[in-house]
Design an enzyme around this catalytic site. Structure first.
Site, PDB file in Angstrom:
ATOM      1  N   ARG A 118      72.090  44.647  77.053  1.00 45.13           N
ATOM      2  CA  ARG A 118      71.940  43.267  76.587  1.00 45.13           C
ATOM      3  C   ARG A 118      70.484  42.845  76.462  1.00 45.13           C
ATOM      4  O   ARG A 118      70.192  41.759  75.971  1.00 45.13           O
ATOM      5  CB  ARG A 118      72.680  42.320  77.524  1.00 45.13           C
ATOM      6  CG  ARG A 118      74.189  42.513  77.450  1.00 45.13           C
ATOM      7  CD  ARG A 118      74.887  41.579  78.393  1.00 45.13           C
ATOM      8  NE  ARG A 118      74.587  41.945  79.774  1.00 45.13           N
ATOM      9  CZ  ARG A 118      75.484  42.275  80.677  1.00 45.13           C
ATOM     10  NH1 ARG A 118      76.758  42.265  80.365  1.00 45.13           N
ATOM     11  NH2 ARG A 118      75.130  42.596  81.894  1.00 45.13           N
ATOM     12  N   CYS A 119      69.569  43.699  76.896  1.00 45.50           N
ATOM     13  CA  CYS A 119      68.145  43.362  76.882  1.00 45.50           C
ATOM     14  C   CYS A 119      67.471  43.986  75.661  1.00 45.50           C
ATOM     15  O   CYS A 119      67.537  45.196  75.463  1.00 45.50           O
ATOM     16  CB  CYS A 119      67.485  43.864  78.168  1.00 45.50           C
ATOM     17  SG  CYS A 119      65.693  43.733  78.176  1.00 45.50           S
ATOM     18  N   SER A 120      66.810  43.188  74.858  1.00 46.52           N
ATOM     19  CA  SER A 120      66.170  43.708  73.644  1.00 46.52           C
ATOM     20  C   SER A 120      65.068  44.710  73.979  1.00 46.52           C
ATOM     21  O   SER A 120      64.911  45.713  73.288  1.00 46.52           O
ATOM     22  CB  SER A 120      65.609  42.569  72.796  1.00 46.52           C
ATOM     23  OG  SER A 120      64.583  41.882  73.489  1.00 46.52           O
ATOM     24  N   ASN A 129      69.632  48.273  80.287  1.00 46.50           N
ATOM     25  CA  ASN A 129      70.532  47.125  80.188  1.00 46.50           C
ATOM     26  C   ASN A 129      70.759  46.882  78.701  1.00 46.50           C
ATOM     27  O   ASN A 129      69.856  46.412  78.007  1.00 46.50           O
ATOM     28  CB  ASN A 129      69.900  45.899  80.848  1.00 46.50           C
ATOM     29  CG  ASN A 129      70.735  44.642  80.673  1.00 46.50           C
ATOM     30  OD1 ASN A 129      71.704  44.608  79.936  1.00 46.50           O
ATOM     31  ND2 ASN A 129      70.336  43.593  81.347  1.00 46.50           N
ATOM     32  N   ARG A 139      66.746  47.931  74.846  1.00 40.88           N
ATOM     33  CA  ARG A 139      67.256  48.581  73.624  1.00 40.88           C
ATOM     34  C   ARG A 139      66.118  49.225  72.840  1.00 40.88           C
ATOM     35  O   ARG A 139      66.265  50.318  72.287  1.00 40.88           O
ATOM     36  CB  ARG A 139      68.015  47.579  72.754  1.00 40.88           C
ATOM     37  CG  ARG A 139      69.342  47.150  73.344  1.00 40.88           C
ATOM     38  CD  ARG A 139      70.205  46.384  72.356  1.00 40.88           C
ATOM     39  NE  ARG A 139      69.545  45.261  71.727  1.00 40.88           N
ATOM     40  CZ  ARG A 139      69.557  44.013  72.168  1.00 40.88           C
ATOM     41  NH1 ARG A 139      70.207  43.715  73.291  1.00 40.88           N
ATOM     42  NH2 ARG A 139      68.944  43.051  71.519  1.00 40.88           N
TER      43      ARG A 139
END
Length: 113
Positions: free
Chosen positions: A9-11, A7, A14
């Site tokens: 948008r998920c740190s 995802n 990432r």
């Protein structure tokens, strides 16, 4: 080849992807929020992770708290709910053939490479 269910948008997700890229580990990326996952795909992932379906659920998400928190649900029902609401799936999931981890922290990826 390693597959990361990601995802953007998920740190934490990432971080997991960055870890694979920095180590030059060949991998494929599945953006599961875009592509979605079927109940069959989720069942296979859960089996590889060797966990129960509820362990893959982000139980602090509003969708879960508002709709499912205090209900008694079967494993099949939980899998179907995650398939219909992929935002509820814990991330990132990293699979290497028949091994896998929920890469929180991302260093758990080392367990399967």
């Amino acid at each position: 080849m390693i597959t990361i269910y990601h995802n953007p948008r998920c740190s934490k997700s990432r971080e997991g992807l960055c870890f694979l890229e920095e180590k030059n580990i060949p991998h494929s990326v599945v953006k599961y929020l875009d592509a979605g996952l079927t109940p069959e795909e989720l069942s296979k992932i859960i089996k590889i992770l060797n966990i129960s379906p509820i362990e893959l659920v982000r139980t602090k998400e509003e969708i879960w708290k508002e709709n499912y928190k205090d209900k008694t649900l079967s494993d099949e029902e939980i899998i179907k709910i995650m398939s219909e609401n992929p935002k509820l799936i814990e991330r990132p999931i990293v699979i290497n053939e028949n091994q896998g981890v929920i890469a929180r922290p991302f260093s758990r990826i080392n367990d399967i490479i």
